[in-house]
Each structure stands twice: as structure tokens, then as C-alpha cells.
Design a protein around this motif. Structure first.
Motif, PDB file in Angstrom:
ATOM      1  N   GLY A 257       0.797  -1.225   0.000  1.00 50.73           N
ATOM      2  CA  GLY A 257       0.000   0.000   0.000  1.00 50.73           C
ATOM      3  C   GLY A 257       0.825   1.268   0.000  1.00 50.73           C
ATOM      4  N   GLU A 258       2.076   1.172  -0.480  1.00 55.97           N
ATOM      5  CA  GLU A 258       2.985   2.314  -0.406  1.00 55.97           C
ATOM      6  C   GLU A 258       2.557   3.490  -1.279  1.00 55.97           C
TER       7      GLU A 258
ATOM      8  N   GLU B 118      -0.067   5.439   0.555  1.00 55.17           N
ATOM      9  CA  GLU B 118       0.582   6.075   1.701  1.00 55.17           C
ATOM     10  C   GLU B 118       1.366   7.310   1.265  1.00 55.17           C
ATOM     11  N   ALA B 119       2.054   7.213   0.143  1.00 53.96           N
ATOM     12  CA  ALA B 119       2.828   8.356  -0.348  1.00 53.96           C
ATOM     13  C   ALA B 119       1.908   9.506  -0.735  1.00 53.96           C
TER      14      ALA B 119
ATOM     15  N   ALA C  61      -1.013  10.141   0.503  1.00 56.08           N
ATOM     16  CA  ALA C  61      -1.546  10.714   1.747  1.00 56.08           C
ATOM     17  C   ALA C  61      -0.492  11.558   2.454  1.00 56.08           C
ATOM     18  N   ALA C  62       0.751  11.112   2.442  1.00 58.45           N
ATOM     19  CA  ALA C  62       1.822  11.871   3.080  1.00 58.45           C
ATOM     20  C   ALA C  62       2.044  13.205   2.380  1.00 58.45           C
TER      21      ALA C  62
ATOM     22  N   ARG D   3      -0.671  15.591   3.432  1.00 55.41           N
ATOM     23  CA  ARG D   3      -0.421  16.129   4.774  1.00 55.41           C
ATOM     24  C   ARG D   3       0.703  17.154   4.768  1.00 55.41           C
TER      25      ARG D   3
END
Length: 537
Positions: free
Chosen positions: A339-340, A343-344, A346-347, A350
Motif C-alpha cells: 500500500g505504499e 501512503e505516499a 496521503a503523506a 499532509r
């Protein structure tokens, strides 16, 4: 004008018209009057700019919207030298710019030295080619110039036009034209196909060559079919929609974004560089992978001779067809099982929040919310460009125009003018820092005379914010980065446009809405604190 009466300058102008050129920009001088007359008679509109540097960026703005080479006109001596910055930018940013300069005849130059210099020697290092027009070879030189400027990696080509040659009547037996080069795509290396088929964590890094070659459809098809995440350079933003779950946005200048993207790339087991030119990237990207440890396929228009990154395999050819050939027949498969990719994404979201009450990020977020999805924006160099290039979500290539290789200041205003002139139906918005805007403020008189309702947003913090930030971070003296706090809205009104000062989101929203309905240009001065870039880029 009959064939027997055709001037050499008319042959040059005719070939540029055939190439799709309809606009030329520059400053007149006695040495280029015939060329200007020939361009106008051929159907190419000649626009008076206030500086050759800005004129070249206007020409680039037209190219981004039409695909036809830009044209810069410069008179001898100081005219040519004024354009050097933007010509060098065209060379590094891969812009097909035809630079036409006037010069005195060779015999005249033997005894006359006023304003005389060797234009070809000056421009040779920052152009793909430089020619001196001859009467009998005018059609050949013009044809060569267009071909060299547009093929392979595009770039500027210079043509020096002696006064007497421009006016010389010539009769040619026929117009010399070579056929367009047709790229041939050989069968993909079997090894590359095997690498792609077996990769569990592939990533694509896409750059400017892919944009210039209109390879977006091929990139999107392969990315979707084989579940390959895509990172772009800033210049390639929008080659696939940035809302796409496989798109990880732009990289290369923001340490904040690169802190997320570079570790992601380092986890990949196959890196596909597609039209990627690291000339856009900051030094932190130098040799971030070892081709002996990870498989890297570099697809580009030219061999890899930059040595910032190395590849396991270097494929020289057209980006889209080459990528399609490698991926032909490859079966869809799950990738990045941890799921990287999500995640990237989403990061990154943020790291670049859009909910600030006010400041640089609030200006960008509010503008993105108010302006149409298909707006064409231009952005100058500085801290605001890094932030905007991360926050601005675009769905189309060539919709965020900037100087990414040379990173030259003063580009956003004229880029927007050229883009609006070429596509008057588009919403075109320029984003500048106050220092960059002051470099080209005189072009507001040009935009007023052209009656172009461009929107100019200026980040007003009375500082070279990016350099001031670097000084503070290195605990250096505040030196030569601050300047007076000027009334930029009043500057807009002084040149006949609208001018609005805004200090919060509501005022900015109202100003942007009004500007989209205005029949003249608008300068929106967004007053922000220079510290609003801290921890944001």
C-alpha cells in the motif's frame, strides 16, 4: 509578389508560416525592419514587447498553446544581448525558439564598429544551431532552422540576417524542403519486457521529453494496465491527471516533497525513466539509485550523457511508442503490495495542507478553488513556485508553465501574455513574487495595448523570500534580500488595468471572481508574511 521579386526575408517568413507560426515578438531596430515586414506580409503578427527577454517568454507561451515554434526578433548588439537569458532558458527548457537578429553586412563591419559584435559566437553555446542568412540559401536555412528547433529535444535556433541579404531579390528554381523525420520503433529488447513483467514495485519517472512528444496517452495506458505509479518533473505536471490514484505529483525542487518521494523511489525494483531529463532536478536527486542494484530503463530522445543518473538500459527513441513496445502483451498485476502508493499520496497531502487562514499556501489553495479546472497558469521562480508546483492540481500537460531548468526570474508575466494571445478563450493566470514582477512590470503596458484580460497574482512580502529563508537557515546576515514595500495594485491601475490589494481569503476570492469577468487585465497584490514558506517547501 512574384517569384522573381521575392526577398530573401520573405523566404524565411514563408517557411515559418508553414511551420504554424502566427506570432513574433521583439523590439525593432533598423537592421530588422525588412524581416519584420516580411513576417507581417506572410501572416505572422509582430508584437512590440518592452524587452527582448520578455519577448522570448511571450514566444514560449505561444508555443505551449499552439505547438508552433516561437519567434524572437532582436536588433543587433544590445538587442541580442538583452535576449540572452531567455534564449539560454529556451535551450535548457527545450523550447523551439527561432531567434532572428539583424546584422550589418560583412564589408560594412570591416570599417564600422558601433554596436557590432559576433552574434553567432555569443549564441552558439546556448542554441542548437546558429546560421547567417544567405540570399540563395534562404529557403534552405529557414527549413533547417525549423527542423533543428523542433526535432529530437527541441531548442532555440539563431538566424543572423545581414541588412542587404534581407532585401535581396532572389529567384529559386524550387523551394527546398526535406520531409519530416519519421521515428522508427524497433522491437523492444526482450530483457526490458522481462524486467517489466517481473517487477513487483515498478515506478515511472516522467519528464519534459514525454510532454514534447505528446506521450501522455501511452503513459496513462501502461500505468493503469500494469499498476505503475507515476512521478513527474515540474515541467511534466499534468501529463496524467494529478487526481489519479497512481499519480504522485511533481518532484525535484521541494525538499519536503522529495523527503517522501525519494525514499519511495529507493524501494522500487524497476525504475522506468520516460522522457525524463534531470536538468529540472535539484542536486539531491543526483545518483539516488545504483543501476547495478536496481533495474533502470531510461527512454529518452537522446543518449544519456548527463551522468546525474545512470541506467541499466538506455533506449533512445520516441517515448510513447518505446514504452508501449516494452509493455506490449504484459499482463495486469498487483504492484506495491504494502500500500505504499496510497501512503505516499496521503503523506504528500499532509505535507502541503490547504487550510491555512492566510499566507502563501492559502493564496494558492484559494486560487485553485476559485479558478476553472482548465485554467492555464504561469509561475515565476522563487519560494512560491516550489509551493505552487506541489499544491496546484492539474489534469492537463502544459497547463502549469514555468522555467524549471534555468529557473530564471521574470518569466511568469510574459509567459501568461503569450499563452493568452494564442488562446484568448482560456483563463490565464500569472503567479509572481514581487521581485520577479518588478523585473517585467513594464510589460503591463504591452498587455494593456494588446487588450489581454490576463490575471496577475503577486505574492507581496517585500523580500526575496527563498533566499532570505536560506540565509536564516544558515544563520547568516540578512543581506541584499529585502526591498521596499510597493503598491502593486496601484501599478496595475497606472497601466490601465484593474488593481486590487488583498489580505485574506475572502478578499482574494472576490478579486479572482471579478477578474474573470473583467475586460482588461487585473493585478491582485496578495500581502503575505515572508515566513509563510517556513516548513512548507
Amino acid at each position: 509578389m512574384t517569384q522573381a521579386e521575392t526577398r530573401a526575408a520573405d523566404h524565411l517568413a514563408r517557411r515559418l508560416y508553414e511551420a504554424g507560426c502566427r506570432h513574433a515578438f521583439g523590439m525593432p531596430g533598423g537592421e530588422v525592419l525588412t524581416v519584420m515586414d516580411a513576417l507581417a506580409r506572410a501572416g505572422i503578427e509582430v508584437t512590440l514587447a518592452r524587452h527582448e527577454n520578455a519577448a522570448a517568454f511571450m514566444a514560449e507561451g505561444v508555443w505551449h498553446r499552439t505547438g508552433a515554434p516561437g519567434i524572437l526578433i532582436a536588433t543587433l548588439g544590445p538587442g541580442v544581448l538583452n535576449g540572452v537569458n531567455a534564449i539560454a532558458n529556451a535551450h535548457q527548457d527545450r523550447v523551439p525558439l527561432i531567434v532572428i537578429s539583424g546584422c550589418v553586412d560583412a564589408d560594412e563591419a570591416l570599417t564600422y564598429s558601433h554596436q557590432i559584435l559576433d552574434h553567432e559566437a555569443v549564441l552558439a553555446p546556448i542554441t542548437k544551431a546558429t546560421f547567417r542568412l544567405t540570399a540563395q540559401g534562404a529557403d534552405i536555412i529557414a527549413d533547417k532552422a525549423v527542423g533543428i528547433a523542433t526535432e529530437g529535444r527541441p531548442g532555440p535556433v539563431h538566424i543572423d540576417v545581414p541588412i542587404s541579404v534581407a532585401d535581396m531579390r532572389v529567384t529559386l528554381p524550387r523551394l527546398r524542403r526535406r520531409p519530416d523525420a519519421v521515428p522508427m520503433v524497433p522491437a523492444a529488447p526482450e530483457e526490458a519486457r522481462e524486467w517489466l513483467a517481473g517487477a513487483e514495485r515498478p515506478v515511472m519517472i516522467v519528464g519534459l521529453d514525454a510532454v514534447n512528444e505528446v506521450a501522455g496517452a501511452a503513459i496513462l495506458e501502461v500505468a493503469e494496465r500494469l499498476n505503475i505509479p507515476v512521478i513527474t518533473s515540474y515541467k511534466a505536471k499534468g501529463i496524467i491527471p494529478e487526481t489519479h490514484p497512481l499519480c504522485l505529483g511533481g518532484a525535484g525542487l521541494s525538499p519536503l516533497a522529495d523527503g517522501i518521494l525519494m525514499p519511495f523511489v529507493e524501494k522500487a525494483d524497476l525504475i522506468l525513466c520516460v522522457g525524463y531529463d534531470p536538468i529540472e532536478m535539484r542536486p539531491g536527486w543526483r545518483e539516488i539509485w545504483d543501476p547495478a542494484q536496481v533495474r533502470v530503463i531510461d527512454i529518452a530522445a537522446v543518449p544519456n550523457d548527463q551522468y546525474m543518473h545512470q541506467a541499466t538500459m538506455n533506449i533512445v527513441g520516441a517515448c510513447g511508442p518505446s514504452l508501449a513496445a516494452i509493455a506490449e502483451g504484459a499482463a495486469p498485476r498487483a504492484t506495491w503490495p504494502g500500500g505504499e502508493v496510497a501512503e505516499a499520496r496521503a503523506a504528500l497531502a499532509r505535507a502541503f495542507p490547504s487550510d491555512d487562514d492566510w499566507g502563501a499556501s492559502a493564496v494558492i489553495a484559494e486560487a485553485r478553488a476559485v479558478l476553472p479546472e482548465d485554467s492555464i497558469i504561469t509561475v515565476d521562480s522563487g519560494a512560491h513556485r516550489i509551493l505552487l508546483s506541489q499544491m496546484w492540481v492539474t489534469h492537463h500537460p502544459r497547463s502549469v508553465l514555468q522555467s524549471t531548468a534555468l529557473c530564471t526570474m521574470g518569466c511568469a508575466v510574459p509567459l501568461a501574455m503569450g499563452a493568452k494571445l494564442a488562446t484568448p478563450e482560456a483563463t490565464v493566470v500569472s503567479f509572481s513574487g514581487d521581485a520577479g514582477f518588478l523585473m517585467v512590470a513594464g510589460e503591463l503596458s504591452t498587455v494593456a495595448e494588446l487588450n489581454l484580460p490576463v490575471i496577475f497574482v503577486v505574492f507581496v512580502d517585500a523580500s526575496l523570500a527563498l533566499i532570505e529563508k536560506k540565509q536564516r537557515e544558515r544563520q547568516m546576515l540578512n543581506l541584499a534580500v529585502d526591498f521596499g514595500h510597493h503598491d502593486f495594485a496601484a501599478i496595475g491601475r497606472a497601466f490601465g488595468g484593474n488593481g486590487v490589494r488583498v489580505t485574506n481569503r475572502a478578499e482574494l476570492r472576490a478579486a479572482l471572481q471579478d477578474a474573470q469577468q473583467a475586460d482588461t487585465f487585473t493585478v491582485i497584490a496578495a500581502e503575505i508574511d515572508r515566513g509563510s514558506y517556513d516548513n512548507r517547501i
